[in-house]
Write an enzyme that holds these catalytic residues in place. Structure first.
Site, PDB file in Angstrom:
ATOM      1  N   CYS A 132       0.838  -1.202   0.000  1.00  0.00           N
ATOM      2  CA  CYS A 132       0.000   0.000   0.000  1.00  0.00           C
ATOM      3  C   CYS A 132       0.871   1.249   0.000  1.00  0.00           C
ATOM      4  O   CYS A 132       0.603   2.219  -0.720  1.00  0.00           O
ATOM      5  CB  CYS A 132      -0.942  -0.003   1.195  1.00  0.00           C
ATOM      6  SG  CYS A 132      -0.127  -0.008   2.818  1.00  0.00           S
ATOM      7  N   GLY A 165      -4.794  -5.633   9.272  1.00  0.00           N
ATOM      8  CA  GLY A 165      -5.211  -6.956   9.699  1.00  0.00           C
ATOM      9  C   GLY A 165      -4.017  -7.849   9.987  1.00  0.00           C
ATOM     10  O   GLY A 165      -2.857  -7.415   9.917  1.00  0.00           O
ATOM     11  N   ASN A 171       3.588  -9.164   7.871  1.00  0.00           N
ATOM     12  CA  ASN A 171       4.477  -8.887   6.742  1.00  0.00           C
ATOM     13  C   ASN A 171       5.215  -7.559   6.856  1.00  0.00           C
ATOM     14  O   ASN A 171       5.581  -6.967   5.841  1.00  0.00           O
ATOM     15  CB  ASN A 171       3.674  -8.885   5.428  1.00  0.00           C
ATOM     16  CG  ASN A 171       3.269 -10.271   5.000  1.00  0.00           C
ATOM     17  OD1 ASN A 171       4.019 -11.225   5.174  1.00  0.00           O
ATOM     18  ND2 ASN A 171       2.079 -10.401   4.440  1.00  0.00           N
TER      19      ASN A 171
END
Length: 316
Positions: A132, A165, A171
């Site tokens: 993102c 989440g 990650n």
């Protein structure tokens, strides 16, 4: 009616569910066919079933067993970097020509930022959507790069903690590594660095990104104009993407040492401040970080599908 290619989504969490809603509402060349998860009680699978989408909670193995799998051309993977490697192998064994759009930081395939290099990978079997933070900031690095050589680029992505989440949290290291590499490979910087901040503020704040570049001396107006053009290009598929304030410039006359780049760097420091408000298709508007990922993934798949359909028409 325009022919559409069928797609499946692996990962029934926040990103996968938001992407499903986008495809159902706005898909032009992509048709939502299956939702894949591992939790039979997940909201994403329940929502998909209510919307008439085929579902399985048995992962990729379950997807391959679904009758609709024979008709699926695209798979979006919204799981985790580690899981994507296995998912790609299983899907490739079952259907070698299937297209994968990877929304994890695994980066098996080439990095893809739609407004920067999307058209370069329309025939790739696996494309990686970076992160993102990468989708929000790499267009800005590229905007500076097309005016002046960028020695160094650093980005800071601040997202609402509520929008992160378990997949995102698992990650973090992959996020920073993949984003930094893509800043260099796609953004054009000699050296890139990425930082992510999860903001616990209540009420949650929308995604905010800061981009710093150190480039060769250049025309400041030309860079500002390039940035504004790039912002407009991103807004074509992420309407909530915008500059928070005017681009700022600082002349660096004293030599800087940047590890991996050089010891006597001078030039122009460009500071770009962004915010990304989500479209609130499934997630709240503050989750712009997830919205820009799903929007970029759908944009990429739509262009790939358009190419595939055009090629099929020519062949026919």
């Amino acid at each position: 009616m325009t022919r559409r290619l069928k797609a499946a989504i692996i990962g029934s969490g926040n990103i996968g569910t938001d992407l499903m809603i986008k495809i159902l509402r706005h898909g032009k060349h992509i048709d939502m066919a299956a939702m894949v998860g591992i939790d039979p009680k997940s909201d994403g699978l329940a929502r998909a079933a209510r919307l008439g989408v085929a579902t399985t909670y048995e992962g990729v193995a379950g997807l391959i067993r679904l009758p609709v799998f024979a008709d699926i051309d695209f798979v979006f993977d919204a799981t985790s970097a580690g899981a994507h490697v296995e998912n790609d192998a299983l899907l490739r064994a079952a259907k070698p020509g299937i297209r994968l759009v990877d929304l994890t930081p695994a980066a098996i395939g080439p990095y893809c930022i739609p407004v920067v290099n999307g058209d370069a990978h329309l025939d790739a079997l696996n494309v990686n959507m970076v992160t993102c933070g990468g989708q929000a900031t790499i267009p800005m690095v590229a905007a500076v790069s097309r005016v002046a050589r960028v020695h160094y680029a650093e980005i800071v992505a601040s997202i609402a903690s509520k929008s992160a989440g378990p997949g995102t949290r698992a990650n973090i290291d992959e996020f920073t590594e993949t984003t930094a590499k893509a800043i260099e490979a796609v953004g054009g910087a000699t050296k890139g660095k990425a930082i992510i901040v999860m903001n616990p503020a209540e009420p949650p704040l929308i995604m905010r990104d800061t981009v710093y570049t150190l480039s060769q001396p250049a025309d400041e107006e030309a860079i500002a104009e390039s940035v504004e053009r790039m912002v407009a290009a991103v807004q074509a598929y992420v309407p909530g993407y915008r500059l928070k304030q005017k681009v700022q410039f600082d002349r660096i006359d004293s030599p800087l040492r940047i590890p991996g780049v050089g010891d006597a760097l001078k030039g122009l420091k460009t500071s770009i401040f962004l915010e990304v408000e989500g479209a609130a298709h499934y997630l709240p508007a503050y989750a712009g970080n997830l919205d820009i990922m799903t929007s970029a993934a759908l944009r990429t798949a739509e262009h790939m599908a358009q190419r595939m359909l055009a090629d099929a028409t020519v062949s026919a």
